[in-house]
Design an enzyme around this catalytic site. Structure first.
Site, PDB file in Angstrom:
ATOM      1  N   LYS A  14       0.834  -1.213   0.000  1.00 41.58           N
ATOM      2  CA  LYS A  14       0.000   0.000   0.000  1.00 41.58           C
ATOM      3  C   LYS A  14       0.866   1.260   0.000  1.00 41.58           C
ATOM      4  O   LYS A  14       0.644   2.178  -0.780  1.00 41.58           O
ATOM      5  CB  LYS A  14      -0.906   0.048   1.253  1.00 41.58           C
ATOM      6  N   ARG A  89      -9.824   0.950   8.323  1.00 47.12           N
ATOM      7  CA  ARG A  89      -9.364  -0.392   8.689  1.00 47.12           C
ATOM      8  C   ARG A  89     -10.402  -1.157   9.473  1.00 47.12           C
ATOM      9  O   ARG A  89     -10.163  -2.315   9.828  1.00 47.12           O
ATOM     10  CB  ARG A  89      -8.153  -0.235   9.566  1.00 47.12           C
ATOM     11  N   ARG A 123      11.820  -5.554   5.197  1.00 46.69           N
ATOM     12  CA  ARG A 123      11.593  -4.141   4.846  1.00 46.69           C
ATOM     13  C   ARG A 123      12.568  -3.226   5.584  1.00 46.69           C
ATOM     14  O   ARG A 123      12.859  -3.419   6.761  1.00 46.69           O
ATOM     15  CB  ARG A 123      10.168  -3.721   5.193  1.00 46.69           C
ATOM     16  N   ARG A 153      11.243  -0.909  11.009  1.00 49.08           N
ATOM     17  CA  ARG A 153      10.118  -0.474  11.842  1.00 49.08           C
ATOM     18  C   ARG A 153       9.995  -1.354  13.081  1.00 49.08           C
ATOM     19  O   ARG A 153      10.237  -2.556  13.025  1.00 49.08           O
ATOM     20  CB  ARG A 153       8.819  -0.537  11.031  1.00 49.08           C
ATOM     21  N   ARG A 164      -0.414  -8.640  13.353  1.00 46.89           N
ATOM     22  CA  ARG A 164      -0.997  -7.654  12.423  1.00 46.89           C
ATOM     23  C   ARG A 164      -1.801  -8.351  11.335  1.00 46.89           C
ATOM     24  O   ARG A 164      -2.857  -7.872  10.930  1.00 46.89           O
ATOM     25  CB  ARG A 164       0.116  -6.813  11.793  1.00 46.89           C
TER      26      ARG A 164
HETATM   27  P1  AP5 Z   1       4.930  -1.626   1.879  1.00 42.48           P
HETATM   28  O1  AP5 Z   1       4.566  -0.840   0.672  1.00 42.48           O
HETATM   29  O2  AP5 Z   1       5.692  -0.942   2.944  1.00 42.48           O
HETATM   30  O3  AP5 Z   1       3.620  -2.359   2.465  1.00 42.48           O
HETATM   31  P2  AP5 Z   1       2.304  -1.790   3.170  1.00 42.48           P
HETATM   32  O4  AP5 Z   1       1.136  -2.423   2.532  1.00 42.48           O
HETATM   33  O5  AP5 Z   1       2.341  -0.289   3.236  1.00 42.48           O
HETATM   34  O6  AP5 Z   1       2.489  -2.452   4.602  1.00 42.48           O
HETATM   35  P3  AP5 Z   1       2.460  -1.832   6.061  1.00 42.48           P
HETATM   36  O7  AP5 Z   1       3.225  -2.769   6.947  1.00 42.48           O
HETATM   37  O8  AP5 Z   1       2.887  -0.396   6.050  1.00 42.48           O
HETATM   38  O9  AP5 Z   1       0.975  -1.944   6.389  1.00 42.48           O
HETATM   39  P4  AP5 Z   1       0.367  -1.909   7.779  1.00 42.48           P
HETATM   40  O10 AP5 Z   1      -1.037  -1.793   7.407  1.00 42.48           O
HETATM   41  O11 AP5 Z   1       0.709  -3.014   8.689  1.00 42.48           O
HETATM   42  O12 AP5 Z   1       1.095  -0.654   8.491  1.00 42.48           O
HETATM   43  P5  AP5 Z   1       0.623   0.841   8.736  1.00 42.48           P
HETATM   44  O13 AP5 Z   1       1.830   1.668   8.754  1.00 42.48           O
HETATM   45  O14 AP5 Z   1      -0.481   1.180   7.832  1.00 42.48           O
HETATM   46  O15 AP5 Z   1       5.751  -2.933   1.397  1.00 42.48           O
HETATM   47  C1  AP5 Z   1       6.241  -3.891   2.326  1.00 42.48           C
HETATM   48  C2  AP5 Z   1       7.591  -4.472   1.853  1.00 42.48           C
HETATM   49  O16 AP5 Z   1       7.376  -5.232   0.661  1.00 42.48           O
HETATM   50  C3  AP5 Z   1       8.649  -3.422   1.504  1.00 42.48           C
HETATM   51  O17 AP5 Z   1       9.912  -3.913   1.889  1.00 42.48           O
HETATM   52  C4  AP5 Z   1       8.541  -3.288  -0.019  1.00 42.48           C
HETATM   53  O18 AP5 Z   1       9.769  -2.893  -0.594  1.00 42.48           O
HETATM   54  C5  AP5 Z   1       8.133  -4.702  -0.438  1.00 42.48           C
HETATM   55  N1  AP5 Z   1       7.248  -4.752  -1.616  1.00 42.48           N
HETATM   56  C6  AP5 Z   1       6.162  -3.956  -1.861  1.00 42.48           C
HETATM   57  N2  AP5 Z   1       5.573  -4.300  -3.031  1.00 42.48           N
HETATM   58  C7  AP5 Z   1       6.282  -5.365  -3.531  1.00 42.48           C
HETATM   59  C8  AP5 Z   1       6.147  -6.169  -4.720  1.00 42.48           C
HETATM   60  N3  AP5 Z   1       5.171  -5.957  -5.623  1.00 42.48           N
HETATM   61  N4  AP5 Z   1       7.046  -7.162  -4.902  1.00 42.48           N
HETATM   62  C9  AP5 Z   1       8.055  -7.376  -3.995  1.00 42.48           C
HETATM   63  N5  AP5 Z   1       8.233  -6.642  -2.867  1.00 42.48           N
HETATM   64  C10 AP5 Z   1       7.347  -5.642  -2.631  1.00 42.48           C
HETATM   65  O19 AP5 Z   1       0.036   0.724  10.216  1.00 42.48           O
HETATM   66  C11 AP5 Z   1       0.880   0.450  11.309  1.00 42.48           C
HETATM   67  C12 AP5 Z   1       0.083   0.450  12.597  1.00 42.48           C
HETATM   68  O20 AP5 Z   1      -0.518   1.751  12.784  1.00 42.48           O
HETATM   69  C13 AP5 Z   1      -1.095  -0.535  12.663  1.00 42.48           C
HETATM   70  O21 AP5 Z   1      -0.682  -1.822  13.081  1.00 42.48           O
HETATM   71  C14 AP5 Z   1      -1.988   0.170  13.701  1.00 42.48           C
HETATM   72  O22 AP5 Z   1      -1.517  -0.043  14.999  1.00 42.48           O
HETATM   73  C15 AP5 Z   1      -1.811   1.651  13.364  1.00 42.48           C
HETATM   74  N6  AP5 Z   1      -2.803   2.131  12.390  1.00 42.48           N
HETATM   75  C16 AP5 Z   1      -2.568   2.643  11.141  1.00 42.48           C
HETATM   76  N7  AP5 Z   1      -3.710   2.970  10.518  1.00 42.48           N
HETATM   77  C17 AP5 Z   1      -4.721   2.660  11.392  1.00 42.48           C
HETATM   78  C18 AP5 Z   1      -6.140   2.734  11.322  1.00 42.48           C
HETATM   79  N8  AP5 Z   1      -6.775   3.210  10.216  1.00 42.48           N
HETATM   80  N9  AP5 Z   1      -6.866   2.319  12.393  1.00 42.48           N
HETATM   81  C19 AP5 Z   1      -6.254   1.850  13.508  1.00 42.48           C
HETATM   82  N10 AP5 Z   1      -4.921   1.733  13.638  1.00 42.48           N
HETATM   83  C20 AP5 Z   1      -4.149   2.126  12.583  1.00 42.48           C
HETATM   84 MG    MG Z   2       2.635   1.134   4.790  1.00 44.61          MG
END
Ligand code: AP5
Ligand code: MG
Ligand code: ZN
Length: 207
Positions: A14, A89, A123, A153, A164
């Protein structure tokens, strides 16, 4: 107007894709995860509240994130649209969002769990410019864009990653049906190379 939601499990890509689509289409990239991590770093009241949830891989309470998004999408740079990455979410978040704005498309980036653990444990992110990379594609210790030391992270360890994924499957997966029922869901194959995923998303948005 392009009011976009990017859905998908942790590690689906994402953030990677939202950054690229943001640059291509000139839409602001709004990641609730990034906003919360910045709040933790600055030690704001929201950051203090969010930290324990995020460290455990659990969701931060709905009212906290809904407030953040409400304020953010009211800003001028969102007048022609925006990309929401990681919000909504939960069903209450999706319902609250529907009260304040009209989402025009939800892009679901689909990838299976086992690959996600590999992606997330490898990552690396740049704390200075926000670049996201992976040890399989870049092995240096410093950001290839700006030179800052790359970091891992706090929630990218295997136990937290598994929690997660389970939180996603229980609480966020139902949003796929929510947007499907509203006729605005587009699913893209998130297994493909990063460039191909970007192309598929651009095609879906411009269709
Ligand atoms: P990346 O693009 O970083 O993946 P992502 O989908 O953004 O994954 P996240 O871990 O950021 O999602 P998340 O939902 O757990 O975390 P968030 O920060 O939103 O890619 C991942 C890896 O794969 C990278 O190394 C990349 O290079 C590689 N990659 C990508 N695409 C690829 C491909 N096509 N092929 C090969 N490799 C690839 O949330 C974190 C925390 O914040 C949550 O746990 C929660 O506690 C809180 N939070 C955030 N939003 C909310 C909400 N709306 N409500 C409640 N709590 C929330
Ligand atoms: Mg992300
Ligand atoms: Zn950098």
């Amino acid at each position: 107007m392009k009011n976009l939601v990017f859905l998908g499990p942790p590690g689906a890509g994402k953030g990677t894709q939202a950054a690229r689509i943001s640059a291509r289409l000139g839409l602001p990239h709004i990641s609730t995860g990034n906003i919360l991590r910045a709040a933790i770093k600055e030690g704001t009241p929201i950051g203090l509240k969010a930290k324990s949830y995020m460290d455990a891989g659990n969701l931060v309470p709905d009212e906290v994130v809904i407030g953040i998004v409400k304020d953010r999408i009211a800003k001028d740079d969102c007048a022609n649209g925006y990309i929401l990455d990681g919000f909504p979410r939960t069903l209450p978040q999706a319902e609250a969002l529907a009260q304040i704005t009209q989402i025009t498309m939800a892009v679901n980036i689909a990838v299976e769990d086992e690959l996600l653990v590999k992606r997330l444990s490898g990552r690396r992110v740049c704390p200075a410019c926000g670049l996201t990379t992976h040890v399989n594609s870049y092995s240096g210790a410093n950001c290839p864009t700006c030179g800052a030391a790359l970091i891992q992270r706090a929630d990218d360890n295997e136990a937290t990653i598994r929690n997660r994924l389970s939180v996603y499957n229980k609480q966020t997966q139902p949003l796929i049906d929510f947007y499907q029922q509203r006729g605005i869901l587009e699913t893209v194959d998130g297994y493909q190379d990063i460039d191909l995923v970007t192309d598929a998303i651009v095609r879906a948005i411009e269709a």
